[in-house]
Scaffold this motif. Structure first.
Motif, mmCIF file in Angstrom:
data_model
loop_
_atom_site.group_PDB
_atom_site.id
_atom_site.type_symbol
_atom_site.label_atom_id
_atom_site.label_comp_id
_atom_site.label_asym_id
_atom_site.label_seq_id
_atom_site.Cartn_x
_atom_site.Cartn_y
_atom_site.Cartn_z
ATOM 1 N N VAL A 1 0.858 -1.180 0.000
ATOM 2 C CA VAL A 1 0.000 0.000 0.000
ATOM 3 C C VAL A 1 0.894 1.231 0.000
ATOM 4 O O VAL A 1 2.083 1.171 0.365
ATOM 5 C CB VAL A 1 -0.944 0.030 1.222
ATOM 6 C CG1 VAL A 1 -1.931 -1.117 1.168
ATOM 7 C CG2 VAL A 1 -0.144 -0.008 2.523
ATOM 8 N N GLY A 2 0.316 2.352 -0.425
ATOM 9 C CA GLY A 2 1.109 3.570 -0.473
ATOM 10 C C GLY A 2 0.255 4.812 -0.454
ATOM 11 O O GLY A 2 -0.981 4.760 -0.555
ATOM 12 N N TRP A 3 0.935 5.946 -0.294
ATOM 13 C CA TRP A 3 0.287 7.253 -0.270
ATOM 14 C C TRP A 3 1.090 8.229 -1.115
ATOM 15 O O TRP A 3 2.316 8.286 -1.019
ATOM 16 C CB TRP A 3 0.195 7.770 1.162
ATOM 17 C CG TRP A 3 -0.244 9.211 1.263
ATOM 18 C CD1 TRP A 3 -1.493 9.708 1.047
ATOM 19 C CD2 TRP A 3 0.585 10.328 1.590
ATOM 20 N NE1 TRP A 3 -1.503 11.069 1.214
ATOM 21 C CE2 TRP A 3 -0.248 11.474 1.560
ATOM 22 C CE3 TRP A 3 1.945 10.471 1.908
ATOM 23 C CZ2 TRP A 3 0.254 12.750 1.831
ATOM 24 C CZ3 TRP A 3 2.435 11.737 2.182
ATOM 25 C CH2 TRP A 3 1.584 12.861 2.152
ATOM 26 N N LYS A 4 0.380 8.989 -1.976
ATOM 27 C CA LYS A 4 0.986 10.063 -2.758
ATOM 28 C C LYS A 4 0.380 11.382 -2.319
ATOM 29 O O LYS A 4 -0.826 11.472 -2.044
ATOM 30 C CB LYS A 4 0.766 9.838 -4.250
ATOM 31 C CG LYS A 4 1.512 8.631 -4.799
ATOM 32 C CD LYS A 4 1.316 8.502 -6.301
ATOM 33 C CE LYS A 4 2.084 7.305 -6.847
ATOM 34 N NZ LYS A 4 1.918 7.153 -8.322
ATOM 35 N N SER A 5 1.224 12.416 -2.299
ATOM 36 C CA SER A 5 0.846 13.666 -1.640
ATOM 37 C C SER A 5 -0.005 14.587 -2.490
ATOM 38 O O SER A 5 -0.506 15.599 -1.975
ATOM 39 C CB SER A 5 2.115 14.409 -1.209
ATOM 40 O OG SER A 5 2.915 14.730 -2.347
ATOM 41 N N GLY A 6 -0.186 14.292 -3.787
ATOM 42 C CA GLY A 6 -0.956 15.194 -4.637
ATOM 43 C C GLY A 6 -0.337 16.578 -4.666
ATOM 44 O O GLY A 6 0.858 16.736 -4.913
ATOM 45 N N ASP A 7 -1.139 17.613 -4.367
ATOM 46 C CA ASP A 7 -0.646 19.001 -4.360
ATOM 47 C C ASP A 7 -0.374 19.507 -2.945
ATOM 48 O O ASP A 7 -0.282 20.723 -2.720
ATOM 49 C CB ASP A 7 -1.676 19.913 -5.042
ATOM 50 C CG ASP A 7 -1.888 19.536 -6.503
ATOM 51 O OD1 ASP A 7 -0.890 19.284 -7.194
ATOM 52 O OD2 ASP A 7 -3.061 19.480 -6.931
#
Length: 442
Positions: A122-128
């Motif tokens: 699983v992972g998380w991307k910060s977007g803006d």
């Protein structure tokens, strides 16, 4: 790691090629659900190969005929979380097997059958959320996933898939040795900062559950700068631990080892050209080792079939540990020679290698290629003499977006045989090797 959707075009598949599909451990994806914030896809990739080698490299007479296959299947998803970026994840099972005699090096015996999770992360991307770092400038992931550093010269993935042949089966990973059915590291944490352009980097921790790799645990950091002419990168890797139950004396040197490398890849501002290099140094208790390569190529885009010509020289010092290198950009990287790299050796240690490659595209869905390798053993006093030459000729034919067929024929000529300091059984005559691989992505 590449991901696919059903809307991928046939040229995209050809551009990646079967070797790319296998090295990335990728499964094409079928969209199951999609809205503004959520996607869910089903992953599926089936690969089957038939292999024949007239000579063996495990001390047995005759040749070997065997078959390998795997099916990779699972789910991937993304979930937007408003101004806080997005979550993503993948869970893929792999069922693999080997049939027949087992491979020409005796790493498998033809009885391997296993179903296990490969990727599960699983992972998380910060977007803006952090504008100074750009879109998705923070990418944090953990779990079972593929870790690749740079061009895969040192760390490509955990793709070594031995069977029941060596060590009374203690290193068995379930068959499909050549196809390398499994690629993911068992435990990972990866923090990537800055996206893929300009200055960016990563901090990583990863641990293998691959007994053939002594369950090695490592930490790494990268710093890269990417612009139009290409990418320059620095890599640092530190060995944290090995499992003494499975580690050879050679692999025990990984505990406390430091690896430093400088690398680059791009066209240097020359249209249709491609260049790459890497210089790496291993600091370990037994002494310092080094490995490096220089590569240059050019695509003659205005000629019929757009021929692409590449030359590379690579050198691995006498005690170089090839670590987790693997198939990256296609045939020849970093398994150099289908016979040499997979069965006879050298296995990216104690050798210098000249390589010339030629590819042409007579049709949009057909690539033809030829690969030549010249191997020179650096020190034969305490090691086998694995001098030799190999010529491999292959085709990659994408019949349609769900069927890729890749036949290959290789001719390998060692300088020495098993009785004169080499390891080919039955004389040092040329070995005729053949394989055909069929991939079915969805």
């Amino acid at each position: 790691m590449e991901r696919f959707t059903r809307r991928n075009t046939l040229p995209t598949l050809i551009g990646l090629g079967l070797a790319g599909l296998m090295s990335a451990g990728s499964a094409q994806a079928i969209e199951l659900y999609s809205d503004e914030d959520t996607t869910l896809t089903g992953n599926f990739l089936a690969v089957y190969g038939h292999f024949n080698s007239r000579k063996n490299y495990d001390g047995t007479a005759g040749g070997s005929t065997w078959r390998e296959g795997f099916i990779k299947y699972g789910l991937s998803g993304t979930q937007g979380i408003g101004p806080f970026g997005s979550l993503y994840g993948t869970a893929n099972l792999v069922s693999s097997a080997t049939w027949g005699d087992g491979d020409a090096a005796g790493f498998t015996d033809g009885s391997e059958r296993t179903t296990k999770f490969d990727e599960a992360f699983v992972g998380w991307k910060s977007g803006d959320l952090f504008p100074v770092l750009g879109k998705d400038g923070v990418d944090l992931s953990w779990g079972r996933q593929i870790i690749t550093l740079g061009d895969g010269f040192i760390i490509n993935d955990d793709g070594l898939n031995l069977g029941k042949g060596p060590a009374d089966g203690d290193l068995n990973r379930g068959g499909a040795y050549y196809l390398a059915a499994r690629h993911a590291f068992d435990k990972t944490v990866a923090l990537r900062l800055g996206g893929k352009e300009g200055l960016h980097g990563s901090l990583l921790w990863f641990e293998s559950d691959n007994h053939a790799q002594a369950n090695t645990e490592m930490a790494a950091a990268t710093l890269e700068y990417t612009a139009a002419p290409g990418t320059l990168g620095l890599t640092w890797i530190h060995g944290l631990n090995v499992d003494e139950r499975y580690a050879s004396d050679f692999q025990r040197q990984r505990d406390g080892m430091n690896i430093y490398s400088l690398r680059g890849a791009g066209n240097a501002g020359i249209e249709n050209a491609h260049f790459s290099f890497e210089y790496a140094r291993q600091n370990k208790n037994a002494g310092d080792e080094n490995a490096w390569y220089l590569e240059g190529g050019y695509t003659f885009a205005d000629l019929p079939w757009s021929p692409d010509l590449t030359y590379r020289y690579s050198r691995y010092s006498e005690g170089w540990d090839s670590m987790f290198t693997g198939l990256n950009r296609g045939f020849g990287t970093w398994f150099q020679g289908e016979v040499a790299a997979n069965y006879s050796g050298p296995f990216n240690s104690n050798t210098g290698i000249h390589h010339v490659g030629l590819k042409v595209k007579p049709l949009e869905n057909l690539t033809l290629g030829a690969l030549f390798f010249d191997f020179k053993t650096l020190d034969t006093r305490a090691a086998l003499n694995l001098d030799g030459r190999e010529l491999d000729v292959y085709a990659e034919w994408a019949v349609n977006e769900h069927l890729i067929i890749t036949p290959l024929v290789g001719l390998y000529k060692p300088r020495k045989d098993q009785d004169t300091g080499g390891n080919q059984f039955g004389g040092n005559g040329s070995n005729l090797y053949s394989q055909v691989i069929v991939a079915v992505p969805f």
